[in-house]
Design a protein around this motif. Sequence first.
Motif, mmCIF file in Angstrom:
data_model
loop_
_atom_site.group_PDB
_atom_site.id
_atom_site.type_symbol
_atom_site.label_atom_id
_atom_site.label_comp_id
_atom_site.label_asym_id
_atom_site.label_seq_id
_atom_site.Cartn_x
_atom_site.Cartn_y
_atom_site.Cartn_z
ATOM 1 N N MET A 1 -4.036 14.752 0.712
ATOM 2 C CA MET A 1 -4.824 13.659 1.313
ATOM 3 C C MET A 1 -4.043 12.345 1.279
ATOM 4 S SD MET A 1 -7.741 14.843 2.271
ATOM 5 C CE MET A 1 -7.015 16.366 2.723
ATOM 6 N N LEU A 2 -3.383 12.082 0.125
ATOM 7 C CA LEU A 2 -2.640 10.821 -0.004
ATOM 8 C C LEU A 2 -1.435 10.798 0.921
ATOM 9 C CD1 LEU A 2 -2.805 10.072 -3.796
ATOM 10 C CD2 LEU A 2 -3.712 8.702 -1.954
ATOM 11 N N ALA B 1 1.881 9.680 13.211
ATOM 12 C CA ALA B 1 0.462 9.932 12.944
ATOM 13 C C ALA B 1 0.091 11.363 13.310
ATOM 14 C CB ALA B 1 -0.401 8.935 13.709
ATOM 15 N N CYS C 1 0.837 -1.202 0.000
ATOM 16 C CA CYS C 1 0.000 0.000 0.000
ATOM 17 C C CYS C 1 0.871 1.251 0.000
ATOM 18 C CB CYS C 1 -0.910 0.022 1.222
ATOM 19 S SG CYS C 1 -2.312 -1.066 1.104
ATOM 20 N N GLY D 1 -1.370 12.151 3.841
ATOM 21 C CA GLY D 1 -1.943 11.774 5.137
ATOM 22 C C GLY D 1 -2.105 10.271 5.252
ATOM 23 N N ILE D 2 -2.627 9.652 4.175
ATOM 24 C CA ILE D 2 -2.793 8.192 4.169
ATOM 25 C C ILE D 2 -1.437 7.505 4.261
ATOM 26 C CG2 ILE D 2 -3.473 6.257 2.691
ATOM 27 C CD1 ILE D 2 -5.885 7.766 1.900
ATOM 28 N N LEU E 1 -9.663 9.778 3.475
ATOM 29 C CA LEU E 1 -8.656 9.977 4.524
ATOM 30 C C LEU E 1 -9.250 9.700 5.897
ATOM 31 C CD1 LEU E 1 -5.816 10.916 5.262
ATOM 32 C CD2 LEU E 1 -6.683 13.231 5.418
ATOM 33 N N ALA F 1 2.645 4.672 10.117
ATOM 34 C CA ALA F 1 2.391 4.506 11.543
ATOM 35 C C ALA F 1 1.972 3.072 11.847
ATOM 36 C CB ALA F 1 1.318 5.490 12.006
ATOM 37 N N THR G 1 0.716 4.162 -2.796
ATOM 38 C CA THR G 1 0.446 5.555 -2.431
ATOM 39 C C THR G 1 1.579 6.470 -2.885
ATOM 40 O OG1 THR G 1 -0.542 4.582 -0.469
ATOM 41 C CG2 THR G 1 -0.382 6.948 -0.527
ATOM 42 N N LEU H 1 -8.178 3.262 0.261
ATOM 43 C CA LEU H 1 -7.034 3.753 -0.520
ATOM 44 C C LEU H 1 -7.429 3.909 -1.987
ATOM 45 C CD1 LEU H 1 -4.058 4.477 -0.522
ATOM 46 C CD2 LEU H 1 -3.516 2.099 -0.890
ATOM 47 N N LEU I 1 -0.327 7.524 7.810
ATOM 48 C CA LEU I 1 -1.087 6.556 8.622
ATOM 49 C C LEU I 1 -0.590 5.137 8.363
ATOM 50 C CD1 LEU I 1 -4.701 7.947 8.365
ATOM 51 C CD2 LEU I 1 -3.337 7.774 10.414
ATOM 52 N N LEU I 2 -0.276 4.835 7.076
ATOM 53 C CA LEU I 2 0.249 3.513 6.740
ATOM 54 C C LEU I 2 1.601 3.276 7.415
ATOM 55 C CD1 LEU I 2 -0.569 3.200 2.959
ATOM 56 C CD2 LEU I 2 -1.160 1.535 4.692
#
Lengths: 187, 95
Positions: A35-36, A61, A16, A38-39, B33, A45, A20, B17, A42-43
Motif C-alpha cells: 500500500m505504501l 501512476a 512525504c 502505491g502511495i 491508498l 507522479a 514513505t 499518509l 502517486l507522490l
Amino acid sequence: MSALAFDALNVFLLACLVVTGLAIARLRGLFAVAMLSGIYSLLSASVFVLLDAVDVAFTEAAVGAGMTTVLFLATFGLTRSREHAAPHQKRVPALLVAVACGGVLLVALSDMPPFGAADTPVQTDPITERYVETTHEEVGIPNMVTTLLASYRGFDTLGEVVVVFTAGIAVLMLLGRCSRERAEDES
Amino acid sequence: MFAAAMLAVATTMALALARALLGPTVYDRILALNVFGTKTVLFIAVAGFLFGRPEFLDIGLVYALINFIGTVAVLKLMHYGELGWIDGAGEHDDL
C-alpha cells in the motif's frame, strides 16, 4: 507568490516521499508495504506533474500505483506476506552499497545544469531548431514527439518493443507451465 | 484562493499518509491508498490552475480511472485471495 508556492509544494512532496520510503524500509508486514509503495508512486507522479513531465507522471501512476500494487498482492496470495528481518552482519554491507550508490548519484548530480537553465545543449544546439522546423515536412505526423520516437529514433523504439515482447513471451511460458502442471496433477 | 485549496489538499494528503503509516488494519491502509489517489487527482487539478496550466485537468480525470480500477482489483484480491487467473479464469468473472 507562485514561485514560493511551487517551492513549498516540492518540499512538501519530497518530505512525504522520504517519510514513505523510511516507513517502507522499517515495516515488516508486506501488505502495508505494498500500500505504501502505491502511495510512493502517486507522490512521485505528483512531483513529475509539477516538473511538467505529465507523460512520465502518467506512466508512473499507471504502472507504480495501479499494476505493481495488484501484482504484489497477487504474489502475497501465493507466498507469505511477512518479511524476515535480515541479520545484523548482513545489514552493514547493504548499508555500504546504498551509501556508495547514493554518493555516485550525488557526484553525477553536480554535473547537471541547474533546474530551468536556458543554456543547456538542448536549448542552444542548432539540431533542436532543425527538428522543430522540418519534422512536419519530412514525416508529416502532427505531434513532434511522436515523430521523433517513431521515425528518427525508430531503431531505438524497435529495440524497446523487442524487450517488452520478450518479457511477455517469458511470462506466458511461466504461466503456461504452471497451468499445465496443475492440469496433469488433476488428471 | 487556489493557494488555500492547495493547502487543504496537501493537509489531507499528509493525513491520509499518516493513516497508511499507522494502520492498524488492512482496510485502513486500502482506504488510505484510495483516499491518497483521490487527493492526487485533486492535487493535479488544483496545481494546474495554481500554475496557469488548466489543461492538466484532463490528466487528473485519467488518474481517477486508474485509482478506481486499482481499488477494485485490490478488494477483489482481498475477497477471493487470488485473481483467479491460473485455471479458474471465467468461473467468477465479476469485473
